[in-house]
Design an enzyme around this catalytic site. Structure first.
Site, mmCIF file in Angstrom:
data_model
loop_
_atom_site.group_PDB
_atom_site.id
_atom_site.type_symbol
_atom_site.label_atom_id
_atom_site.label_comp_id
_atom_site.label_asym_id
_atom_site.label_seq_id
_atom_site.Cartn_x
_atom_site.Cartn_y
_atom_site.Cartn_z
ATOM 1 N N TYR A 84 -24.664 79.562 26.447
ATOM 2 C CA TYR A 84 -25.431 78.489 26.535
ATOM 3 C C TYR A 84 -24.807 77.089 27.089
ATOM 4 C CZ TYR A 84 -27.894 74.054 24.472
ATOM 5 O OH TYR A 84 -28.313 73.044 24.068
ATOM 6 N N ASP A 179 -16.832 77.039 30.665
ATOM 7 C CA ASP A 179 -17.319 76.342 29.629
ATOM 8 C C ASP A 179 -16.522 76.332 28.222
ATOM 9 O OD1 ASP A 179 -18.840 75.017 27.828
ATOM 10 O OD2 ASP A 179 -20.715 75.043 28.266
ATOM 11 N N LYS A 207 -16.983 68.862 21.840
ATOM 12 C CA LYS A 207 -17.105 68.985 20.361
ATOM 13 C C LYS A 207 -16.216 68.399 19.749
ATOM 14 C CE LYS A 207 -20.306 72.814 20.796
ATOM 15 N NZ LYS A 207 -21.296 72.704 19.386
HETATM 16 N N1 PLP Z 1 -21.524 74.409 26.913
HETATM 17 C C1 PLP Z 1 -21.923 75.544 24.854
HETATM 18 C C2 PLP Z 1 -21.029 76.950 24.695
HETATM 19 C C3 PLP Z 1 -22.235 74.724 24.182
HETATM 20 O O1 PLP Z 1 -21.940 75.582 22.994
HETATM 21 C C4 PLP Z 1 -22.832 73.269 23.895
HETATM 22 C C5 PLP Z 1 -23.296 72.874 22.720
HETATM 23 O O2 PLP Z 1 -23.652 73.497 21.628
HETATM 24 C C6 PLP Z 1 -23.201 72.968 25.023
HETATM 25 C C7 PLP Z 1 -22.281 73.235 26.094
HETATM 26 C C8 PLP Z 1 -23.763 71.228 24.949
HETATM 27 O O3 PLP Z 1 -23.146 70.403 24.304
HETATM 28 P P1 PLP Z 1 -23.780 69.406 23.772
HETATM 29 O O4 PLP Z 1 -24.657 69.968 22.716
HETATM 30 O O5 PLP Z 1 -22.329 68.642 23.334
HETATM 31 O O6 PLP Z 1 -24.042 69.049 24.583
#
Ligand code: PLP
Length: 366
Positions: A84, A179, A207
């Site tokens: 994700y 990511d 985060k």
């Molecule tokens: N990338 C990863 C691996 C994530 O776990 C998340 C959110 O849980 C995101 C991107 C997206 O981040 P945000 O919720 O701050 O938009």
């Protein structure tokens, strides 16, 4: 969900937020705090020569893929099933997290045309990436991956998987995007890249870098980042990006993370894992525990989980019963099988032991 590595309302973070708020809340232009946070990120990740702050993990991945397309002049992107990357239209294809939980990995409201340039391979199956590269390598701008997956539950990369991605992308002129929105400052200060020594072309953060407030970041090779506006032609902007309060919380958080912090988190994680394995054995419950430092998932009804198909084979009904049994006992787990749970530095051995006792009890009730 991972940002609160120091626990809630850490006094140093609260003080930093209060002091920043008293100075002003939004200027539209870069602030000193933004530069300070950027300096720390660059100092932590050797692959990040330049960085742009945004306001969420979603914005970081969205900008990363636009930048990769602009830099390479190629249209396609390749992602992995169960990974994700936020709610970016083009990446909501076989995404994990909430999308998997609700059984609709492809979100409504995303037209086919928008995802027609997205390719999906199985996580931990480099052969599938090779097949895509053979067929359409010259069309692919980037491979984006959670280098330790957190959103199908925690799934580690098999030995050599990330290295193979690095080799394949380098050979094909494809950008490799890690990511590290979850893993950055979580599995080590420098994320999975510190653990493996592999350098991504672009890295997405979120985060923990915001210490519980909205911050994201996309960073990487200077020649790629230079293509971002205003120095380059790939547009990106954000009224509230690099917000002074948010960056103050981020700086206060990451300044408190030392090598010792990660030793503590590993020790707590190992204690929890050992306790949960014992509880599963004692209660005769079938399950697999995947853990990387302070992030972990207990999958029900399976012996091991190494990819998205393995995660989806787990017993979500049993997880649901366990979740509610734990809630009754005062422990709030991530409310889905396809999420990572996190330990923080506010936790102590006693908390872990109390959790394991409750889990053992809940396993027999569930
Ligand atoms: N990338 C990863 C691996 C994530 O776990 C998340 C959110 O849980 C995101 C991107 C997206 O981040 P945000 O919720 O701050 O938009």
């Amino acid at each position: 969900w991972g940002p609160m590595i120091l626990g809630h309302a850490h006094p140093d973070v609260v003080r930093a937020i209060q002091e920043a708020a008293a100075r002003g809340t939004a200027y539209g232009a870069p602030t000193a705090g933004e530069v300070e946070l950027a300096r720390r990120i660059v100092a932590t990740f050797p692959s990040i020569e330049k960085v742009r702050l945004v306001s969420s993990g979603t914005e970081a991945t969205m900008t990363a893929i636009r930048l990769a397309r602009g830099f390479t002049g190629r249209p396609r992107i390749l992602k992995f099933a169960g990974c994700y990357h936020g709610h970016v239209d083009a990446l909501l294809v076989r995404a994990g997290s909430g999308a998997t939980t609700h059984g609709t990995p492809d979100s409504e409201g995303v037209p086919e045309g928008v995802v027609s340039l997205t390719r999906v391979a199985e996580f931990n199956h480099a052969d599938q990436v090779e097949a895509y590269f053979r067929a359409e390598g010259r069309e692919i701008a980037a491979v984006i991956v959670e280098p330790i997956a957190g959103n199908m539950g925690v799934v580690a990369p098999r030995p050599g998987f990330l290295q193979r991605l690095r080799e394949l992308t380098s050979a094909a002129g494809v950008l490799l995007i890690f990511d590290e929105v979850i893993t950055g400052f979580r599995v080590a200060r420098g994320g999975v890249q510190e653990l493996t020594g592999i350098r991504a072309d672009l890295t997405c953060l979120g985060k923990i870098v915001g210490g519980g407030l909205p911050v994201g970041a996309v960073g990487g090779r200077a020649d790629v980042l230079d293509r971002l506006s205003p120095s380059g032609g790939v547009y990106q902007a954000g009224t509230l990006s690099g917000n002074p309060i948010a960056v103050a919380a981020g700086i206060a958080t990451i300044d408190r993370l030392s090598a010792e912090s990660y030793e503590t988190l590993e020790r707590l994680g190992a204690r929890l894992e050992e306790g949960l394995r014992r509880a599963l054995r004692d209660r005769g419950v079938r399950g697999a525990i995947n853990r990387q430092g302070s992030m972990w998932t207990l999958f029900f009804g399976v012996d091991e989980v190494r990819d998205y198909a393995g995660a989806r084979a787990s017993d979500v009904g049993a997880f649901g019963r366990f979740f509610h049994a734990m809630l009754e006992r005062g422990f709030y787990l991530p409310p889905a099988q396809f999420e990572a749970a996190f330990l923080s530095l506010a936790h102590a051995d006693d908390d872990v032991d109390a959790f394991v006792r409750a889990a053992s009890d809940a396993l027999s009730a569930a």
